[in-house]
Enzyme design. Structure first.
Site, short mmCIF file in Angstrom:
data_model
loop_
_atom_site.label_atom_id
_atom_site.label_comp_id
_atom_site.label_asym_id
_atom_site.label_seq_id
_atom_site.Cartn_x
_atom_site.Cartn_y
_atom_site.Cartn_z
N ASP A 67 0.82 -1.21 0.00
CA ASP A 67 0.00 0.00 0.00
C ASP A 67 0.85 1.27 0.00
O ASP A 67 2.08 1.20 0.16
CB ASP A 67 -0.96 0.00 1.21
CG ASP A 67 -0.28 -0.42 2.51
OD1 ASP A 67 0.96 -0.31 2.60
OD2 ASP A 67 -0.98 -0.84 3.43
N ASN A 136 -7.41 -2.80 14.28
CA ASN A 136 -8.81 -3.11 13.93
C ASN A 136 -8.89 -4.33 13.00
O ASN A 136 -9.92 -4.60 12.41
CB ASN A 136 -9.45 -1.89 13.25
CG ASN A 136 -8.75 -1.49 11.96
OD1 ASN A 136 -7.78 -2.14 11.55
ND2 ASN A 136 -9.22 -0.45 11.31
N HIS A 138 -7.16 -4.80 10.21
CA HIS A 138 -6.93 -4.57 8.77
C HIS A 138 -5.66 -5.27 8.29
O HIS A 138 -4.74 -5.53 9.09
CB HIS A 138 -6.95 -3.07 8.41
CG HIS A 138 -5.76 -2.28 8.83
ND1 HIS A 138 -5.78 -0.92 8.98
CD2 HIS A 138 -4.48 -2.64 9.12
CE1 HIS A 138 -4.59 -0.48 9.34
NE2 HIS A 138 -3.78 -1.50 9.43
N GLU A 143 -9.58 -1.92 5.31
CA GLU A 143 -10.19 -1.62 6.60
C GLU A 143 -11.45 -2.47 6.79
O GLU A 143 -12.04 -2.95 5.81
CB GLU A 143 -10.57 -0.13 6.65
CG GLU A 143 -9.40 0.83 6.47
CD GLU A 143 -8.50 0.93 7.70
OE1 GLU A 143 -8.46 -0.02 8.51
OE2 GLU A 143 -7.83 1.95 7.85
P1 PGA Z 1 2.26 -1.47 12.51
O1 PGA Z 1 1.08 -1.46 11.48
O2 PGA Z 1 3.20 -2.51 12.09
O3 PGA Z 1 2.83 -0.08 12.44
O4 PGA Z 1 1.65 -1.75 13.86
C1 PGA Z 1 0.53 -2.68 11.07
C2 PGA Z 1 -0.67 -2.40 10.22
O5 PGA Z 1 -1.37 -1.41 10.48
O6 PGA Z 1 -0.92 -3.19 9.30
#
Ligand code: PGA
Length: 243
Positions: A67, A136, A138, A143
């Site tokens: 992404d 959450n 995702h 999302e």
């Molecule tokens: P993070 O993000 O590794 O910064 O916790 C993971 C994500 O949101 O997929």
């Protein structure tokens, strides 16, 4: 699913890097699906080190990132383009033309997403996809929603994601509100998937993903339908599973 519980973030990073390294060694022209964020940062540090030590050769490796923020300049310090250069690409012998990230500078969502999807197909798909998990649930920037989006698409980030990501920006208002992400279908087409979870704030999402219903309300739950998923979680992230 192969589930590995490890002691802490350091152990998780070393194990994750070992899985990626094995892929690079066994298939030197593999397509790696890569992720950004706090979770894989130390994994990339191991890959950099093992390259420096002469163990890993990335000269024929191709990468596609999950992404990118929409409307962000490549040279913005918080773009995923910059993240990948700083954490990995600038330190290994990968060819710049073999690294692919959705073009966050282009705000024509349809064009960016169609091109990115076609690019992944042209590379022959992803051999090993690295994933973090959001608080959450995702994956990429898919999302929680009412349906699984199949292809690369533009998303409006959830408030909780903007909240979680504001730590990287000077001000919360600076966090982009939209992003381009591989779709769930794109991710599920990867031959192998490696999901990492570290920290107590991931415990609930990880538990729901592994034990709850498969639902677009918790996007990571779809991974249970994939035939080759490895999950590496540290004790804190695992703690929800033991309740
Ligand atoms: P993070 O993000 O590794 O910064 O916790 C993971 C994500 O949101 O997929």
């Amino acid at each position: 699913m192969n589930l590995y519980k490890v002691k802490d973030y350091q152990a998780l990073s070393k194990k994750a890097a070992s899985v990626l390294a094995a892929q690079v060694i066994l298939k030197p022209d593999a397509v790696l699906g890569l992720a950004t964020g706090s979770t894989p940062a130390e994994t990339y540090a191991y890959l950099r080190k093992w390259h420096e030590d002469g163990i890993l050769d990335f000269s024929e490796i191709k990468t596609v990132n999950l992404d990118e923020y929409k409307g962000i300049a490549k040279d913005n310090s918080q773009s995923y383009y910059t993240f990948m250069k700083e954490h990995l690409f600038d330190h290994i012998n990968i060819k710049a033309q073999n690294t692919f990230i959705p073009d966050g500078e282009d705000t024509d969502s349809n064009s960016v997403c169609e091109k990115y999807e076609a690019q992944i197909m042209q590379l022959g798909g992803v051999d090993l996809q690295l994933l973090g998990i959001g608080r959450n649930g995702h994956i990429g920037f898919n999302e929680p929603s009412d349906c699984f989006m199949e292809h690369c698409h533009c998303v409006s980030l959830a408030e909780s994601t903007i909240e979680a990501n504001k730590r990287f920006f000077d001000r919360a208002e600076d966090v982009p509100k939209q992003a381009y992400t591989m779709g769930i279908g794109t991710i599920m087409k990867a031959k192998k998937i490696l999901l990492l979870a570290s920290g107590k704030e991931k415990a609930k999402a990880l538990c729901q993903a592994l034990r709850g219903p498969v639902t677009p309300g918790l996007p990571a739950s779809i991974l249970r339908l994939h035939k080759d998923v490895t999950v590496i979680a540290d004790e804190d992230a695992w703690s929800g599973m033991e309740l």
